[in-house]
Design a protein around this motif. Structure first.
Motif, PDB file in Angstrom:
ATOM      1  N   SER A  58     -33.502  -7.612 -31.559  1.00  0.00           N
ATOM      2  CA  SER A  58     -34.550  -8.428 -32.167  1.00  0.00           C
ATOM      3  C   SER A  58     -34.199  -8.913 -33.564  1.00  0.00           C
ATOM      4  O   SER A  58     -34.810  -9.847 -34.081  1.00  0.00           O
ATOM      5  N   MET A  59     -33.217  -8.277 -34.207  1.00  0.00           N
ATOM      6  CA  MET A  59     -32.807  -8.714 -35.542  1.00  0.00           C
ATOM      7  C   MET A  59     -31.933  -9.964 -35.467  1.00  0.00           C
ATOM      8  O   MET A  59     -31.445 -10.331 -34.403  1.00  0.00           O
ATOM      9  N   GLY A  60     -31.762 -10.626 -36.596  1.00  0.00           N
ATOM     10  CA  GLY A  60     -30.856 -11.766 -36.661  1.00  0.00           C
ATOM     11  C   GLY A  60     -29.504 -11.335 -37.208  1.00  0.00           C
ATOM     12  O   GLY A  60     -29.359 -10.217 -37.725  1.00  0.00           O
ATOM     13  N   PRO A  61     -28.494 -12.201 -37.150  1.00  0.00           N
ATOM     14  CA  PRO A  61     -27.146 -11.807 -37.545  1.00  0.00           C
ATOM     15  C   PRO A  61     -26.982 -11.554 -39.040  1.00  0.00           C
ATOM     16  O   PRO A  61     -25.984 -10.942 -39.453  1.00  0.00           O
ATOM     17  N   TYR A  62     -27.945 -12.030 -39.847  1.00  0.00           N
ATOM     18  CA  TYR A  62     -27.863 -11.813 -41.290  1.00  0.00           C
ATOM     19  C   TYR A  62     -28.731 -10.637 -41.758  1.00  0.00           C
ATOM     20  O   TYR A  62     -28.786 -10.356 -42.954  1.00  0.00           O
ATOM     21  N   ASP A  63     -29.385  -9.944 -40.846  1.00  0.00           N
ATOM     22  CA  ASP A  63     -30.363  -8.907 -41.202  1.00  0.00           C
ATOM     23  C   ASP A  63     -29.704  -7.545 -41.421  1.00  0.00           C
ATOM     24  O   ASP A  63     -30.064  -6.544 -40.786  1.00  0.00           O
ATOM     25  N   GLU A  64     -28.753  -7.491 -42.337  1.00  0.00           N
ATOM     26  CA  GLU A  64     -28.025  -6.241 -42.559  1.00  0.00           C
ATOM     27  C   GLU A  64     -28.883  -5.178 -43.234  1.00  0.00           C
ATOM     28  O   GLU A  64     -28.594  -3.984 -43.126  1.00  0.00           O
ATOM     29  N   GLU A  65     -29.921  -5.589 -43.925  1.00  0.00           N
ATOM     30  CA  GLU A  65     -30.820  -4.596 -44.517  1.00  0.00           C
ATOM     31  C   GLU A  65     -31.555  -3.832 -43.416  1.00  0.00           C
ATOM     32  O   GLU A  65     -31.766  -2.628 -43.514  1.00  0.00           O
ATOM     33  N   GLN A  66     -31.914  -4.541 -42.363  1.00  0.00           N
ATOM     34  CA  GLN A  66     -32.579  -3.920 -41.219  1.00  0.00           C
ATOM     35  C   GLN A  66     -31.578  -3.185 -40.327  1.00  0.00           C
ATOM     36  O   GLN A  66     -31.895  -2.130 -39.759  1.00  0.00           O
ATOM     37  N   ALA A  67     -30.392  -3.744 -40.186  1.00  0.00           N
ATOM     38  CA  ALA A  67     -29.367  -3.194 -39.286  1.00  0.00           C
ATOM     39  C   ALA A  67     -28.026  -3.197 -40.027  1.00  0.00           C
ATOM     40  O   ALA A  67     -27.239  -4.136 -39.879  1.00  0.00           O
ATOM     41  N   PRO A  68     -27.746  -2.174 -40.824  1.00  0.00           N
ATOM     42  CA  PRO A  68     -26.565  -2.192 -41.703  1.00  0.00           C
ATOM     43  C   PRO A  68     -25.226  -2.182 -40.984  1.00  0.00           C
ATOM     44  O   PRO A  68     -24.194  -2.381 -41.622  1.00  0.00           O
ATOM     45  N   TRP A  69     -25.221  -1.980 -39.681  1.00  0.00           N
ATOM     46  CA  TRP A  69     -23.967  -1.969 -38.921  1.00  0.00           C
ATOM     47  C   TRP A  69     -23.528  -3.366 -38.471  1.00  0.00           C
ATOM     48  O   TRP A  69     -22.462  -3.516 -37.880  1.00  0.00           O
ATOM     49  N   LEU A  70     -24.331  -4.389 -38.751  1.00  0.00           N
ATOM     50  CA  LEU A  70     -24.012  -5.720 -38.244  1.00  0.00           C
ATOM     51  C   LEU A  70     -22.674  -6.233 -38.779  1.00  0.00           C
ATOM     52  O   LEU A  70     -21.933  -6.906 -38.062  1.00  0.00           O
ATOM     53  N   LEU A  88     -17.376 -10.489 -24.718  1.00  0.00           N
ATOM     54  CA  LEU A  88     -18.591 -11.210 -24.364  1.00  0.00           C
ATOM     55  C   LEU A  88     -19.681 -10.829 -25.358  1.00  0.00           C
ATOM     56  O   LEU A  88     -20.043  -9.659 -25.475  1.00  0.00           O
ATOM     57  N   GLY A  89     -20.156 -11.827 -26.101  1.00  0.00           N
ATOM     58  CA  GLY A  89     -21.269 -11.623 -27.023  1.00  0.00           C
ATOM     59  C   GLY A  89     -22.523 -12.234 -26.434  1.00  0.00           C
ATOM     60  O   GLY A  89     -22.537 -13.420 -26.077  1.00  0.00           O
ATOM     61  N   ILE A  90     -23.576 -11.434 -26.316  1.00  0.00           N
ATOM     62  CA  ILE A  90     -24.823 -11.867 -25.688  1.00  0.00           C
ATOM     63  C   ILE A  90     -25.922 -12.009 -26.739  1.00  0.00           C
ATOM     64  O   ILE A  90     -26.219 -11.050 -27.457  1.00  0.00           O
ATOM     65  N   CYS A  91     -26.523 -13.181 -26.846  1.00  0.00           N
ATOM     66  CA  CYS A  91     -27.639 -13.484 -27.745  1.00  0.00           C
ATOM     67  C   CYS A  91     -27.269 -13.112 -29.185  1.00  0.00           C
ATOM     68  O   CYS A  91     -26.478 -13.802 -29.809  1.00  0.00           O
ATOM     69  N   LEU A  92     -27.799 -12.030 -29.731  1.00  0.00           N
ATOM     70  CA  LEU A  92     -27.379 -11.598 -31.066  1.00  0.00           C
ATOM     71  C   LEU A  92     -25.868 -11.438 -31.125  1.00  0.00           C
ATOM     72  O   LEU A  92     -25.243 -11.757 -32.145  1.00  0.00           O
ATOM     73  N   GLY A  93     -25.257 -10.978 -30.033  1.00  0.00           N
ATOM     74  CA  GLY A  93     -23.804 -10.844 -29.996  1.00  0.00           C
ATOM     75  C   GLY A  93     -23.103 -12.171 -30.209  1.00  0.00           C
ATOM     76  O   GLY A  93     -22.092 -12.252 -30.913  1.00  0.00           O
ATOM     77  N   MET A  94     -23.624 -13.246 -29.618  1.00  0.00           N
ATOM     78  CA  MET A  94     -23.053 -14.576 -29.852  1.00  0.00           C
ATOM     79  C   MET A  94     -23.296 -15.016 -31.283  1.00  0.00           C
ATOM     80  O   MET A  94     -22.411 -15.607 -31.928  1.00  0.00           O
ATOM     81  N   GLU A  95     -24.481 -14.736 -31.805  1.00  0.00           N
ATOM     82  CA  GLU A  95     -24.792 -15.135 -33.175  1.00  0.00           C
ATOM     83  C   GLU A  95     -23.875 -14.413 -34.165  1.00  0.00           C
ATOM     84  O   GLU A  95     -23.404 -15.012 -35.144  1.00  0.00           O
ATOM     85  N   LEU A  96     -23.597 -13.142 -33.924  1.00  0.00           N
ATOM     86  CA  LEU A  96     -22.668 -12.402 -34.775  1.00  0.00           C
ATOM     87  C   LEU A  96     -21.260 -12.970 -34.664  1.00  0.00           C
ATOM     88  O   LEU A  96     -20.529 -13.045 -35.661  1.00  0.00           O
ATOM     89  N   LEU A  97     -20.874 -13.370 -33.455  1.00  0.00           N
ATOM     90  CA  LEU A  97     -19.568 -14.005 -33.255  1.00  0.00           C
ATOM     91  C   LEU A  97     -19.483 -15.303 -34.052  1.00  0.00           C
ATOM     92  O   LEU A  97     -18.473 -15.583 -34.713  1.00  0.00           O
ATOM     93  N   THR A  98     -20.537 -16.095 -33.999  1.00  0.00           N
ATOM     94  CA  THR A  98     -20.585 -17.351 -34.743  1.00  0.00           C
ATOM     95  C   THR A  98     -20.357 -17.110 -36.232  1.00  0.00           C
ATOM     96  O   THR A  98     -19.510 -17.747 -36.866  1.00  0.00           O
ATOM     97  N   VAL A  99     -21.131 -16.183 -36.796  1.00  0.00           N
ATOM     98  CA  VAL A  99     -21.044 -15.912 -38.235  1.00  0.00           C
ATOM     99  C   VAL A  99     -19.684 -15.317 -38.593  1.00  0.00           C
ATOM    100  O   VAL A  99     -19.066 -15.691 -39.599  1.00  0.00           O
ATOM    101  N   ALA A 100     -19.196 -14.393 -37.763  1.00  0.00           N
ATOM    102  CA  ALA A 100     -17.923 -13.729 -38.046  1.00  0.00           C
ATOM    103  C   ALA A 100     -16.762 -14.710 -38.084  1.00  0.00           C
ATOM    104  O   ALA A 100     -15.782 -14.485 -38.806  1.00  0.00           O
ATOM    105  N   CYS A 101     -16.883 -15.794 -37.322  1.00  0.00           N
ATOM    106  CA  CYS A 101     -15.777 -16.750 -37.217  1.00  0.00           C
ATOM    107  C   CYS A 101     -15.995 -18.013 -38.050  1.00  0.00           C
ATOM    108  O   CYS A 101     -15.276 -18.999 -37.883  1.00  0.00           O
ATOM    109  N   GLY A 102     -16.980 -17.979 -38.949  1.00  0.00           N
ATOM    110  CA  GLY A 102     -17.148 -19.074 -39.892  1.00  0.00           C
ATOM    111  C   GLY A 102     -18.181 -20.107 -39.530  1.00  0.00           C
ATOM    112  O   GLY A 102     -18.338 -21.100 -40.261  1.00  0.00           O
ATOM    113  N   GLY A 103     -18.912 -19.934 -38.437  1.00  0.00           N
ATOM    114  CA  GLY A 103     -19.994 -20.846 -38.089  1.00  0.00           C
ATOM    115  C   GLY A 103     -21.284 -20.426 -38.780  1.00  0.00           C
ATOM    116  O   GLY A 103     -21.310 -19.485 -39.577  1.00  0.00           O
TER     117      GLY A 103
END
Length: 247
Positions: A58-70, A88-103
């Protein structure tokens, strides 16, 4: 030879690998599930694994305060791309992939919840994982997201789109995929999500029980479509295993 090992990152209770996990296990893969929300530590590298599966939450890819392991999950995804490791990144997993790779990821102006029709793009017809989805009736999938990829990472190959969300699936390299939708879930899996998200769903004009019922009505189709998808991904993991052989 030991079974191929897949590192599974689960971000929240009730968001496990579900039918994707069942299909991978039945295919002979060994799933190693890490639950950082429950105190599990994530490995620093994916070197001991043959595949990486990063689930939703339910968290977003930038919500490290809520989920510090992101950030650690993002590091694993970045390394997987560098290694071209089956991922395979699913939903939040895809969003984390996007951010991790510069998107970039943004809050969606029109969140998607429930069943949604997906439109394959031309590159999907040549994609090892998605090509079967380009034949016949357009695929549908369960959606449950308030965030979306706004700008793809450099080098990403777009594969699927939808009326409300431009980037439903993409590939990095030859073996790393992100999907905004949820191929792993069926009606029973999202019933709890509907209970916990009553307020946000009502704000979208949706009735939680109706969303679950709609998914239940398409369950046979969803099980066949995305079960086969999971099996194809598992076969890719097996075929491309790079981790050391274990006794």
């Amino acid at each position: 030879m030991s079974a191929p090992r897949v590192l599974v990152v689960e971000h929240e209770n009730g968001t496990g690998p579900a039918q994707v996990g069942e299909r991978l296990t039945a295919r002979g893969l060994d799933l190693v599930i890490r639950r950082p929300w429950a105190g599990d530590l994530l490995p620093l590298t994916p070197d001991d694994y043959d595949g990486l599966l990063v689930l939703g939450g339910s968290m977003g890819p930038y919500d490290e305060e809520q989920a510090p392991w992101l950030s650690a999950a993002g590091d694993l995804l970045r390394q997987a791309v560098a290694r071209d490791m089956p991922t395979l990144g699913i939903c939040l997993g895809m969003e984390l992939l996007t951010v991790a790779c510069g998107g970039t990821v943004r809050h969606s102006e029109r969140p998607e919840v429930g069943l949604c029709e997906l439109t394959p793009l031309l590159p999907a017809s040549r994609d090892e994982l998605f090509a079967p989805l380009t034949k016949g009736t357009p695929p549908c999938a369960v959606q449950w997201h308030w965030e979306e990829t706004a700008v793809l990472p450099e080098g990403a190959v777009p594969l699927l789109t939808s009326a409300r969300c431009a980037h439903q699936a993409y590939r990095m390299g030859t073996s790393v995929w992100g999907v905004q939708f949820h191929p792993e879930v069926l009606a029973d899996d999202i019933a709890g999500w509907g209970t916990s998200d009553v307020g946000p769903l009502r704000a979208l004009g949706l009735d939680p029980s109706s969303v679950v019922a709609h998914v239940a009505a398409e369950e046979e189709r969803l099980r066949a479509l995305w079960g086969s998808f999971a099996e194809r991904w598992g076969d890719i993991v097996t075929a491309r295993r790079t981790a050391p052989v274990r006794p």
